[in-house]
Design an enzyme around this catalytic site. Sequence first.
Site, PDB file in Angstrom:
ATOM      1  N   LYS A 112      48.028  42.820  30.433  1.00 53.38           N
ATOM      2  CA  LYS A 112      46.636  42.998  29.966  1.00 53.38           C
ATOM      3  C   LYS A 112      45.975  43.977  30.935  1.00 53.38           C
ATOM      4  O   LYS A 112      45.528  43.610  32.006  1.00 53.38           O
ATOM      5  CB  LYS A 112      45.911  41.644  29.977  1.00 53.38           C
ATOM      6  CG  LYS A 112      44.845  41.482  28.901  1.00 53.38           C
ATOM      7  CD  LYS A 112      43.679  42.419  29.029  1.00 53.38           C
ATOM      8  CE  LYS A 112      42.679  41.984  30.079  1.00 53.38           C
ATOM      9  NZ  LYS A 112      41.676  43.054  30.339  1.00 53.38           N
ATOM     10  N   GLU A 139      45.937  38.810  43.918  1.00 54.95           N
ATOM     11  CA  GLU A 139      45.563  39.892  44.845  1.00 54.95           C
ATOM     12  C   GLU A 139      44.098  40.192  44.553  1.00 54.95           C
ATOM     13  O   GLU A 139      43.782  40.730  43.491  1.00 54.95           O
ATOM     14  CB  GLU A 139      46.413  41.149  44.604  1.00 54.95           C
ATOM     15  CG  GLU A 139      47.914  40.925  44.651  1.00 54.95           C
ATOM     16  CD  GLU A 139      48.463  40.831  46.060  1.00 54.95           C
ATOM     17  OE1 GLU A 139      47.668  40.782  47.012  1.00 54.95           O
ATOM     18  OE2 GLU A 139      49.692  40.783  46.199  1.00 54.95           O
ATOM     19  N   CYS A 142      41.263  48.373  47.135  1.00 58.63           N
ATOM     20  CA  CYS A 142      41.161  47.009  47.654  1.00 58.63           C
ATOM     21  C   CYS A 142      41.332  46.966  49.162  1.00 58.63           C
ATOM     22  O   CYS A 142      40.699  46.173  49.841  1.00 58.63           O
ATOM     23  CB  CYS A 142      42.190  46.109  46.985  1.00 58.63           C
ATOM     24  SG  CYS A 142      43.877  46.685  47.176  1.00 58.63           S
ATOM     25  N   GLU A 150      31.835  43.107  48.961  1.00 59.59           N
ATOM     26  CA  GLU A 150      32.687  44.235  48.602  1.00 59.59           C
ATOM     27  C   GLU A 150      31.905  45.181  47.700  1.00 59.59           C
ATOM     28  O   GLU A 150      31.448  44.783  46.627  1.00 59.59           O
ATOM     29  CB  GLU A 150      33.940  43.740  47.875  1.00 59.59           C
ATOM     30  CG  GLU A 150      34.904  44.857  47.554  1.00 59.59           C
ATOM     31  CD  GLU A 150      36.115  44.392  46.738  1.00 59.59           C
ATOM     32  OE1 GLU A 150      35.945  43.593  45.811  1.00 59.59           O
ATOM     33  OE2 GLU A 150      37.229  44.856  47.052  1.00 59.59           O
TER      34      GLU A 150
HETATM   35  P1  NAD Z   1      38.004  42.167  37.536  1.00 59.07           P
HETATM   36  O1  NAD Z   1      38.283  40.862  38.189  1.00 59.07           O
HETATM   37  O2  NAD Z   1      36.682  42.386  36.925  1.00 59.07           O
HETATM   38  O3  NAD Z   1      39.048  42.437  36.363  1.00 59.07           O
HETATM   39  C1  NAD Z   1      40.436  42.473  36.604  1.00 59.07           C
HETATM   40  C2  NAD Z   1      41.161  42.110  35.321  1.00 59.07           C
HETATM   41  O4  NAD Z   1      40.870  40.765  35.000  1.00 59.07           O
HETATM   42  C3  NAD Z   1      40.759  42.946  34.120  1.00 59.07           C
HETATM   43  O5  NAD Z   1      41.906  43.221  33.349  1.00 59.07           O
HETATM   44  C4  NAD Z   1      39.821  42.032  33.371  1.00 59.07           C
HETATM   45  O6  NAD Z   1      39.768  42.282  31.988  1.00 59.07           O
HETATM   46  C5  NAD Z   1      40.458  40.685  33.642  1.00 59.07           C
HETATM   47  N1  NAD Z   1      39.565  39.539  33.528  1.00 59.07           N
HETATM   48  C6  NAD Z   1      38.228  39.493  33.745  1.00 59.07           C
HETATM   49  N2  NAD Z   1      37.772  38.243  33.505  1.00 59.07           N
HETATM   50  C7  NAD Z   1      38.848  37.491  33.125  1.00 59.07           C
HETATM   51  C8  NAD Z   1      39.016  36.143  32.742  1.00 59.07           C
HETATM   52  N3  NAD Z   1      37.998  35.298  32.716  1.00 59.07           N
HETATM   53  N4  NAD Z   1      40.254  35.720  32.424  1.00 59.07           N
HETATM   54  C9  NAD Z   1      41.311  36.558  32.469  1.00 59.07           C
HETATM   55  N5  NAD Z   1      41.196  37.858  32.810  1.00 59.07           N
HETATM   56  C10 NAD Z   1      39.979  38.318  33.140  1.00 59.07           C
HETATM   57  O7  NAD Z   1      38.343  43.274  38.623  1.00 59.07           O
HETATM   58  P2  NAD Z   1      38.133  44.853  38.497  1.00 59.07           P
HETATM   59  O8  NAD Z   1      36.675  45.136  38.566  1.00 59.07           O
HETATM   60  O9  NAD Z   1      38.928  45.349  37.337  1.00 59.07           O
HETATM   61  O10 NAD Z   1      38.864  45.382  39.815  1.00 59.07           O
HETATM   62  C11 NAD Z   1      38.238  45.519  41.057  1.00 59.07           C
HETATM   63  C12 NAD Z   1      38.606  44.369  41.974  1.00 59.07           C
HETATM   64  O11 NAD Z   1      40.016  44.286  42.110  1.00 59.07           O
HETATM   65  C13 NAD Z   1      38.071  44.528  43.373  1.00 59.07           C
HETATM   66  O12 NAD Z   1      37.562  43.310  43.819  1.00 59.07           O
HETATM   67  C14 NAD Z   1      39.304  44.920  44.173  1.00 59.07           C
HETATM   68  O13 NAD Z   1      39.248  44.622  45.545  1.00 59.07           O
HETATM   69  C15 NAD Z   1      40.353  44.130  43.480  1.00 59.07           C
HETATM   70  N6  NAD Z   1      41.681  44.681  43.754  1.00 59.07           N
HETATM   71  C16 NAD Z   1      42.513  43.983  44.595  1.00 59.07           C
HETATM   72  C17 NAD Z   1      43.769  44.492  44.911  1.00 59.07           C
HETATM   73  C18 NAD Z   1      44.699  43.756  45.849  1.00 59.07           C
HETATM   74  O14 NAD Z   1      45.873  44.094  45.895  1.00 59.07           O
HETATM   75  N7  NAD Z   1      44.226  42.767  46.588  1.00 59.07           N
HETATM   76  C19 NAD Z   1      44.168  45.713  44.364  1.00 59.07           C
HETATM   77  C20 NAD Z   1      43.285  46.395  43.518  1.00 59.07           C
HETATM   78  C21 NAD Z   1      42.042  45.865  43.220  1.00 59.07           C
END
Ligand code: NAD
Length: 510
Positions: free
Chosen positions: A190, A265, A299, A398
């Site tokens: 997804k 992550e 991240c 963040e």
């Molecule tokens: P997000 O949590 O908004 O979304 C990530 C994914 O989760 C998307 O595909 C979204 O559609 C899905 N999602 C959202 N709500 C959901 C739910 N209730 N159930 C299931 N899936 C759901 O994150 P984002 O804004 O896309 O990404 C940015 C974040 O990701 C930042 O906090 C960043 O630090 C983190 N990140 C972490 C790493 C790591 O390796 N630690 C790497 C990259 C990004």
Amino acid sequence: MSQASPGAVPSAGDVHVGPQLHYIGGEFRPGRGATAFATLNPVTNLAITEVAEGLAADVDDAVGAARRAFDEGPWPRLGARERATVLRRIATAIRDHAADFIGLECLDIGLPIAQMRGLAARAAENFDFFAGSIEELSGQAYRVGDDFLNYTVHKPVGVAALIMPWNAPLMLSTWRIAPCLAAGNTIVLKPAEWSPLTATRLAALLDEVGLPPGVFNVVHGFGETAGASLVAHPGVNLVSFTGESATGSAIMANGASTLKRYSFELGGKSPVVVFADADFDRAVDAVVAQIFTMNGQRCTAGSRLIAQAPIYEDLVQAVAERARNIRVGDPFDEATELGPLIRPEHHERVSGYLDSAVAEGARCLAGGKRPADLSSGNFLEATVFADVTPEMRVFREEIFGPVLVATPFADEAEGIRLANATEYGLAAYVWTNELSRAHRVAQAIDAGLVWVNSQNVRDLRTPFGGMKQSGIGREGGYYSFEFYCELETIHVALGEHPITRLGVHDGEDS
Ligand code: NAD
């Protein structure tokens, strides 16, 4: 799809993208609800194309296809070497079509093309790396005297849900897809709703490479609908999620009743701790690169500069001078160092942090606003705030944009305390030329990954993951297989060990 010839990286105008469909059971198809949403070009905020909106019925189809491919199909039953051969073919195909992937991702998320090349190369490397790792994966044997031989075998877990963020979709998703496939699982991916393009392109490539139908599926859509349905689906066995910490917590709650295994992550607010004895010039290079590459949407970004008092002012001034020189602009321009943020709502969110920093008394040394020559799109100047205190929002939360906050420290104890003054614990960077202090401070900081006198340079064998609110579990090298494999222990009797005998009494005992 991009129509650029392989090898040549396109300009934005060369990247032609058709409607983004789901890929389920080896077929591209629209959603059952026949609804769609737009993905936007972050330079213009105009729609690039329509994306099929996945709903519960589409998720059910995709999980069903993945389930059948796992329960009845050839993929989990192939030998590790045969799966590795397919993975290596995927790596080669990604390299052959790198220009395609680079063009699509630049268009979709606005990463500068010069930086996107490295991420596409890493996507291919992910498949080559895990092809080698799965061939080398072995269990352990335990001989128990002369009576038993116990040994472990790795087995695939089942159907994996891979839920991905938008900041580096190709690199981050292949970092999960490769070990997950190597282990023999089947997948429903997804992608984030803001960055669907390379996921669809990857599905086409895996199809061409000959992955059996149902082994890899893509369902586009929103988190609250497609993502939540996937997490709750009883046919899914494991969830690898990368995204915000709050989303991770919602996912864990949603999947609880069906007892899934998770790898999380999550977010970060990583410190760069620079001591007065550090190599000043190299530290400046690393501080600037670590926050302003990937448009600050990274991240492991070094988003908090924690500098020792004697060099603090010189360091923040040097970093700010470099920040003011950073070229902000069109991601397809080779000279661009900082592209647009992904979406207008994210631009607004990051801008809100800039306002809060000013309101709370931080000193703005660079940036802090939209570049004067870029009146549309989601552009923001590379921004540096000095004199930020741990109470300020910009120190604690963040931001996920090109915003560095700087805080001075007096001695080692205070440097460590400030580094740890966050709910996150993903990465940290320590700069000092004193050997024992380097180790001491690195070990005292609570982060999954600490670099000493280095920017973020990854070795794919080492465990990657966060402490505290930054994640649960580790992936990378063998650690990926701890998550993507079941470990079964087999106990074999070598002789006639004593067996407890019940029910052999003659019936006269009381
Ligand atoms: P997000 O949590 O908004 O979304 C990530 C994914 O989760 C998307 O595909 C979204 O559609 C899905 N999602 C959202 N709500 C959901 C739910 N209730 N159930 C299931 N899936 C759901 O994150 P984002 O804004 O896309 O990404 C940015 C974040 O990701 C930042 O906090 C960043 O630090 C983190 N990140 C972490 C790493 C790591 O390796 N630690 C790497 C990259 C990004």
